[in-house]
Design an enzyme around this catalytic site. Sequence first.
Site, PDB file in Angstrom:
ATOM      1  NE  ARG A 190      21.571  22.095 -36.385  1.00 12.34           N
ATOM      2  CZ  ARG A 190      21.496  22.106 -34.955  1.00 12.34           C
ATOM      3  NH1 ARG A 190      22.730  22.194 -34.538  1.00 12.34           N
ATOM      4  NH2 ARG A 190      20.504  21.614 -34.265  1.00 12.34           N
ATOM      5  CD  GLU A 245      27.255  16.984 -36.980  1.00 12.80           C
ATOM      6  OE1 GLU A 245      27.769  18.225 -36.697  1.00 12.80           O
ATOM      7  OE2 GLU A 245      26.105  16.826 -36.520  1.00 12.80           O
ATOM      8  CG  HIS A 248      26.462  17.786 -32.757  1.00 13.60           C
ATOM      9  ND1 HIS A 248      26.015  17.978 -34.190  1.00 13.60           N
ATOM     10  CD2 HIS A 248      25.766  18.521 -31.946  1.00 13.60           C
ATOM     11  CE1 HIS A 248      25.035  18.647 -33.995  1.00 13.60           C
ATOM     12  NE2 HIS A 248      24.577  19.173 -32.682  1.00 13.60           N
ATOM     13  CB  ILE A 249      30.226  16.963 -27.104  1.00 19.29           C
ATOM     14  CG1 ILE A 249      31.369  17.897 -27.126  1.00 19.29           C
ATOM     15  CG2 ILE A 249      30.383  15.613 -27.927  1.00 19.29           C
ATOM     16  CD1 ILE A 249      32.541  17.626 -26.305  1.00 19.29           C
TER      17      ILE A 249
END
Length: 321
Positions: free
Chosen positions: A234, A263, A285-286
């Site tokens: 995270r 994000e 964030h993929i």
Amino acid sequence: MKIVFLDVKTVGNDVDLSIFEVFGDFIAYPTTKASEVFDRIYDADIVITNKVVIDKKVIDYAKNLKLICVAATGTNNVDILYAKEKGIAVTNVAGYSTESVVQHTFAMLFYLLEHLKYYDDYVKSGLYAKSEIFTHLGKPFWEIKGKRWGIIGLGTIGRRVAEIAKSFGCDVIYTSTSGVKRKEKYPEYPLDELLRTSDIVSIHAPLNDKTKNLITYEKLKLMKSSAILLNLGRGGIVNEKDLAKALDENLIAAAGLDVLEKEPMDPYNPLLEIKNKDKLFITPHIAWTSIEARERLINEIAENIKAFLNGEIRNRVDLFS
């Protein structure tokens, strides 16, 4: 039953959502702003949300709400305690993205370690076509066999990373961020010792009071100058300002991030200003988003709804029982 999916854009437009239509009237919104939530959930029986916040005010406004399905593992966007008080069930989905995140961990590592952008650019620039020899050694790289891989957070994803790293011949160690003692296959090291001795450090921990700002400039100074840091846990675990400084000072060789403190990314994030951008690889964030992972996610949400309508609860989130 009326079922509303508030932010379907977060799971992609290539997954089949017709599975929800068998349960009743299904409405899917690409995104939902905070100001739009109330009208959209007012008469909904079931709400599906990935990141849209369902707080006390929203819960009070939703007169028919019976079930909140979180389209993720983390549930920090839902007031679970208040939902329980109101008799509203909350479910999540765990484990659907493990293989996807693990795969992305190694993709990031090899991209950085083998300088793949540099070599791709070298060939496509035409320089290789003008070379006097058959190869090019502009950016040396090392093998991971025999190197130490330190894992911060040995949960489901961390264990799978450890298993694959071991198959490459890595010496795997870990540090626990929870403090819970378990019997593991790999030796547990204090964080500082893990940072000092590891060639690769990957983070697979949740963000909480124990992990926030865990990796600071002082911690980065402990690492080998040849080490690679990967964060697939995270954002907020790694101090981004400190990481930018460490990369500019060549304290570590490279860093790969799939998660950030904010994000989408803040346009003034110090990581965008580092001098040697080849030392940093950021993806938006993929890691969790393989086609298979997203299909599993949707199917699991449907199973949660099906169970609820049959008088059962699967994957109930009940932190206060």
